[in-house]
Scaffold this motif. Structure first.
Motif, short mmCIF file in Angstrom:
data_model
loop_
_atom_site.label_atom_id
_atom_site.label_comp_id
_atom_site.label_asym_id
_atom_site.label_seq_id
_atom_site.Cartn_x
_atom_site.Cartn_y
_atom_site.Cartn_z
N ARG A 254 52.37 51.59 0.11
CA ARG A 254 50.91 51.61 0.25
C ARG A 254 50.20 51.86 -1.07
NH1 ARG A 254 52.13 56.60 2.80
NH2 ARG A 254 52.03 55.55 4.83
N ASP A 255 50.87 52.43 -2.05
CA ASP A 255 50.23 52.73 -3.33
C ASP A 255 50.48 51.67 -4.39
OD1 ASP A 255 49.14 55.19 -2.46
OD2 ASP A 255 51.09 56.15 -2.73
N ARG B 295 41.07 51.45 -6.22
CA ARG B 295 42.06 50.92 -7.16
C ARG B 295 42.25 49.45 -6.91
NH1 ARG B 295 48.36 52.05 -7.48
NH2 ARG B 295 48.77 51.47 -9.63
N LEU C 76 45.40 47.18 -3.09
CA LEU C 76 46.27 47.89 -2.18
C LEU C 76 46.13 47.21 -0.81
CD1 LEU C 76 45.55 51.62 -3.09
CD2 LEU C 76 47.25 50.08 -4.07
#
Length: 602
Positions: free
Chosen positions: A324-325, A469, A489
């Protein structure tokens, strides 16, 4: 695109490989050393899985410090320094060694505190020839002193070499690559070994083309692959040992469903049962993905699957080492973002509409076309891929083909390149898939808003959707490229589907006009054998004896965000099957066979 820096990298890699390979050719020997024994080891000894990972940086990352001393700005990051220039409230600099740059604006946050908000522009990546920009906020450390973290997109390449013994005695081999599916293009089929010398071949006969020369020393298999950035050191994965070649490494364990973790990203979470989804059916589905054999360069490769219903994220699973990151390439699925940006600009009061003539937003420096076809061109024609421009991504001979444009060096300004294309049919007469339409639309929205596209996205979409992000890919002139390839993401990119499913509202805040969303996700034109809206595909799927509408963004490799308004359902897939028809498996097979039957009527 292959720029000078990438070309230099490949040359250096080739030189390095030639240096360590010379002893094999007998060009250098140690005086008095005994002659090497005759090679007797065969390729059978290479059977197994070999793994190689290379990182090309970028080296510059960490804390960026920007301060003003005696009226002069100074910037420092990773041991490098620069003198930023200032124009009004904007501060910008490029490092002298071309390792990155920053452009930001002095402003105040919601609490009235000063900050510098902008974007870090990392150097051109070796692996794909593109440059990316990521958001950076520099917070105050005192008077005229600001600092913040810079975390550029990792420029890395992973290769797996799978060597198998066939019944005919030929040792077959294939390459897999999660980032770009490079094995699909290198088309390795067999491997030969003579002593330490290794040859990777592309066919089953002795006249097959040589794909790579290599050497095996101290259990390290080194192959020279110039098209992938140079020499790669492969190490054998122990039999049964863990490797991200497989969906859930090895050894895998039976899948057990767990609801997604609730994060500070705006997504409410729930269990499958709470939103009327079958845990049993979706457990079988995820287990099937885990059990998918990776036995050829064409094996379907799923990186992530996420499901939301009634506005809540209820399934989030990752495979092949993705998580997930980790930002994922969205390819052409992010074309839909160009339309979303236009809708957000309209919501913010920018004077622009689908009926706005393209000519109205063309500068005098770009010429004043007298062609009546061009004068009839509107933004809606760009939004629906029906511009009439001489561009076709399915035709390598088309001057507006995306690859043709990106590989040419005569015109680095891709907007100007697009405007110089001929009109070969009346606008609206026919929809033809071509990426330059989306990129031109983004540039024209930027002009209408009188703000850089990155700032417009950050303030009008990323901020209200809690997207912190992301990595915007850039054109050679440093503008944001809207033809596809933005990195997100997975949880964040999925929000675009939920935003449109909710009529342009995210967590109670209106981001897009409701009328815009309705038209953007309606079947307005026929594109190939499919229906198309404003960079959203529109289709229907069978569900419990009837057909239900779906609209979706789709990108090469299996990047899909799909929404079903009647079911209040959003499904997202991310994959690594680039340039392969197996990328179509999720929307073609998984959705009707595995996902929709698991959805209850509520």
């Amino acid at each position: 695109m292959l720029d000078a820096s990438r070309a230099a990298t490949l040359v250096l890699a080739l030189m390095a490989f030639m240096d360590f390979a010379r002893p094999l050719a007998g060009e250098e020997t140690v005086p008095g050393a005994p002659a090497a024994p005759a090679a007797s080891t065969t390729a059978q000894s290479l059977v197994g899985v070999w793994e190689s990972k290379r990182s090309f940086g970028p080296a510059v990352r960490g804390t960026l410090l920007v301060e003003r001393v005696g009226g002069t700005w100074r910037a420092e990051i990773a041991g490098r320094s620069a003198v930023p220039g200032q124009r009004g409230d904007r501060v910008a600099f490029e490092l002298s060694d071309a390792q990155g740059g920053f452009e930001g604006r002095l402003e105040k946050d919601a609490a009235g505190k000063p900050r510098i908000s902008g974007f870090w522009r990392q150097p051109v990546m070796v692996t794909n020839g593109m440059r990316f920009a990521s958001p950076v906020v520099l917070s105050p450390l005192g008077v005229d002193r600001y600092a913040g973290p810079v975390a550029p997109l990792d420029d890395e390449m992973t290769l797996y070499l799978v060597v198998q013994a066939s019944e005919t005695g030929i040792v077959s081999a294939f390459l897999r690559n999660p980032e770009r599916n490079a094995g699909r293009f290198l088309t390795a089929e067999r491997v030969e070994r003579q002593g330490e010398t290794i040859r990777l071949l592309g066919g089953a006969d002795k006249q097959s083309p040589l794909l790579a020369d290599g050497v095996l020393r101290d259990d390290v298999l080194t192959l020279l692959l110039p098209s992938q950035g140079g020499a790669y050191d492969f190490r054998r994965v122990p039999p049964g040992g863990p490797t991200d070649l497989y969906p859930r490494s090895r050894p895998s364990v039976p899948y057990v469903y767990r609801p997604p973790v609730r994060l500070d990203d705006g997504w409410p979470t729930a269990s499958l049962e709470e939103v009327g989804l079958s845990r049993e059916a979706l457990t079988r589905f995820v287990q099937m993905l885990i059990d998918t054999p990776i036995d050829s360069p064409h094996a379907q490769e799923m990186h992530a699957v996420l499901i939301a219903r009634h506005g809540k994220l209820v399934l989030e699973e990752y495979f092949h080492g993705e998580h997930r990151d980790k930002p994922h390439d969205t390819r052409s699925a992010s074309k839909s973002l160009a339309a979303t940006l236009m809708g957000a600009a309209i919501q913010a009061g920018v004077k622009i509409e689908p009926s706005t003539p393209v000519q109205r937003l063309v500068t005098s420096a770009e010429g004043t076309p007298v062609d009546p076809l061009r004068q009839a061109l509107t933004l809606e024609h760009l939004l629906t891929m029906s511009s009439g421009l001489d561009c076709d991504d399915a035709d390598d001979g088309s001057p507006g083909n995306e690859n043709t444009m990106q590989e040419q060096t005569r015109q680095p300004d891709w907007v100007r390149y697009t405007l110089d294309l001929k009109m070969i049919r009346p606008p609206g007469a026919k929809a033809v898939y071509c990426s330059v339409n989306a990129n031109l639309l983004g540039a024209l929205v930027q002009r209408a808003a009188a703000r850089p596209l990155g700032e417009l996205f950050r303030d009008r979409i990323a901020a209200p959707l809690h997207i912190g992000r992301y990595f915007l890919n850039l054109t050679p002139t440093g503008e944001v490229y809207m033809g596809g390839g933005i990195r997100f993401l997975p949880r964040d990119f999925m929000k675009l589907g939920q935003l449109h499913l909710s009529g342009g509202v995210w967590n109670g805040k209106r981001v897009l006009p409701a009328s815009w969303v309705k038209r953007a996700t309606s079947p307005l034109v026929t594109l190939g054998a499919s229906r198309y809206g404003y960079f959203w595909w529109v289709s229907e799927y069978p569900y419990r004896g009837r057909m239900v509408k779906a609209f979706y963004a789709a990108g090469n490799g299996g990047q899909i965000v799909m929404a079903f308004p009647e079911l209040d359902l959003v499904v997202a897939f991310f994959g690594g099957s680039y340039a392969d028809r197996t990328a179509l498996v999720p929307q073609r097979d998984y959705v009707p066979r595995d996902i929709l039957p698991a959805v209850a009527e509520r």
